[in-house]
Scaffold this active site. Structure first.
Site, mmCIF file in Angstrom:
data_model
loop_
_atom_site.group_PDB
_atom_site.id
_atom_site.type_symbol
_atom_site.label_atom_id
_atom_site.label_comp_id
_atom_site.label_asym_id
_atom_site.label_seq_id
_atom_site.Cartn_x
_atom_site.Cartn_y
_atom_site.Cartn_z
ATOM 1 N N ARG A 51 -16.030 -46.233 74.491
ATOM 2 C CA ARG A 51 -17.205 -46.828 75.863
ATOM 3 C C ARG A 51 -16.459 -48.424 75.593
ATOM 4 O O ARG A 51 -17.179 -49.030 76.574
ATOM 5 C CB ARG A 51 -18.322 -46.668 74.715
ATOM 6 N N LYS A 150 -21.727 -52.408 77.709
ATOM 7 C CA LYS A 150 -22.290 -52.656 76.068
ATOM 8 C C LYS A 150 -21.998 -54.505 76.301
ATOM 9 O O LYS A 150 -20.952 -54.838 75.568
ATOM 10 C CB LYS A 150 -21.814 -51.987 75.027
ATOM 11 N N GLU A 183 -35.402 -47.921 77.680
ATOM 12 C CA GLU A 183 -34.052 -47.412 76.135
ATOM 13 C C GLU A 183 -34.993 -48.817 76.020
ATOM 14 O O GLU A 183 -36.180 -49.561 75.862
ATOM 15 C CB GLU A 183 -33.229 -46.984 75.714
HETATM 16 N N1 PMP Z 1 -28.584 -48.908 73.668
HETATM 17 C C1 PMP Z 1 -28.740 -50.392 73.445
HETATM 18 C C2 PMP Z 1 -28.910 -51.434 74.602
HETATM 19 C C3 PMP Z 1 -27.840 -50.578 72.254
HETATM 20 O O1 PMP Z 1 -27.480 -51.918 72.321
HETATM 21 C C4 PMP Z 1 -27.746 -49.546 71.304
HETATM 22 C C5 PMP Z 1 -26.892 -50.080 70.453
HETATM 23 N N2 PMP Z 1 -25.598 -50.130 69.991
HETATM 24 C C6 PMP Z 1 -28.443 -48.065 71.810
HETATM 25 C C7 PMP Z 1 -28.615 -47.880 73.235
HETATM 26 C C8 PMP Z 1 -27.731 -47.246 70.850
HETATM 27 O O2 PMP Z 1 -26.324 -47.130 70.907
HETATM 28 P P1 PMP Z 1 -25.435 -46.005 69.849
HETATM 29 O O3 PMP Z 1 -26.163 -45.050 69.247
HETATM 30 O O4 PMP Z 1 -24.176 -46.106 70.736
HETATM 31 O O5 PMP Z 1 -25.039 -46.662 68.206
#
Ligand code: PMP
Length: 284
Positions: A51, A150, A183
């Site tokens: 990612r 990200k 989210e």
């Molecule tokens: N959404 C956002 C905006 C985030 O910053 C994160 C944390 N990285 C997640 C969802 C969850 O992603 P992950 O399960 O890969 O930590």
């Protein structure tokens, strides 16, 4: 003193410094990952690195190392810090540049690997579930910077987080530009309705969470049907169970949204079962 990996050199935390001309600082120009270490093993490292490279590709940011070097340096930094259970922050900044936006004027991207402890929500919150609000701040429109990237710019999520904490709750649900559920500020969202597990699709404008993908796999393996579908506040308010997923939060139930009780106001059986399976998996 924690050892920080700065471009391949392990240095004391107090000596880990980068330029104030770095575009990561000046413009939020960079990408990052948050990763967990459980029982001395890094969880889903390859997925996080993949990612990271995708986010960097979107931004035309060249990570100065191949993937296997990034992986090796992460492992080396975990080892140097003797971290058995902890959190890794892997950051790539655009590097030192001029005071203009142009990334072409920047030197070498900076690679930063921090290994530290993680601060979780209190155990009571995992047992009893948390309360959240719906934020007035929408998730980034997919035609701005893609929410799949990200990046080091988290400002709309930060504004939503401030809104949540000022309302006295730890998290906020962010809707997308269509008014659909996207989210939370750093977590993906799932709900249970009539035994089906539902979560917004990537096209709703969300980060494709590593934990989200793990939870989908765990649910399917345990015979729970997963539906990636557009969800609205109606679906949230009328859900039987609701929970959030993320590297930091893991799986945490939500029992109140906008002052409304969700389901019976307690973490539900499917959420609890997935949380248990997740705890086993991360330490396997
Ligand atoms: N959404 C956002 C905006 C985030 O910053 C994160 C944390 N990285 C997640 C969802 C969850 O992603 P992950 O399960 O890969 O930590």
């Amino acid at each position: 003193m924690p050892q920080v990996n700065l471009n391949g050199d392990l240095v004391d935390k107090s000596a880990a410094k980068i330029s104030v001309y770095d575009h990561g600082l000046l413009y939020g120009d960079g990408v990052f990952e948050g990763i967990r270490v459980y029982s001395g093993k890094v969880f889903r490292l390859h997925e996080h690195v993949e990612r990271l490279y995708e986010s960097a590709l979107h931004l035309l940011l060249d990570i100065p190392w191949p993937r296997d070097r990034v992986i090796a340096e992460v492992l080396r930094t975990v080892e140097a810090n003797k971290k058995i259970d902890g959190y890794i922050r892997l950051v790539i900044t655009r590097g030192e540049g001029t005071l203009g936006l142009d990334p072409e004027k920047c030197g070498r991207p900076q690679v930063i690997i921090i290994v530290d402890d993680i601060s979780l929500y209190p155990p009571k919150m995992y047992d009893e579930g948390m309360e959240v609000i719906t934020s007035s701040i929408i998730r980034s429109h997919p035609n701005t910077i893609s929410p799949r990237v990200k990046s080091l710019n988290y400002l709309n999520n930060i504004l939503a987080k401030i809104e949540a904490t000022r309302a006295g709750v730890p998290e906020a649900i962010m809707l997308n530009h269509l008014g659909e559920v996207a989210e939370c500020t750093a977590d993906n969202l799932f709900l249970v309705k009539h035994g089906l597990l539902r979560t917004p699709p990537i096209s709703a404008g969300i980060l494709e969470g590593v934990t989200r993908n793990t939870v989908i796999d765990l649910a399917e393996a345990s015979g729970v049907t997963v539906q990636e579908m557009a969800l609205t506040r109606h679906d949230v308010y009328t859900a039987d169970e609701l929970f959030l997923t993320g590297t930091g939060a893991e799986i945490i139930s939500v029992v109140k949204v906008d002052g409304r009780v969700i389901g019976n106001g307690k973490p539900g059986p499917i959420s609890k079962n997935l949380r248990e399976r997740y705890q086993v998996l991360v330490r396997s």
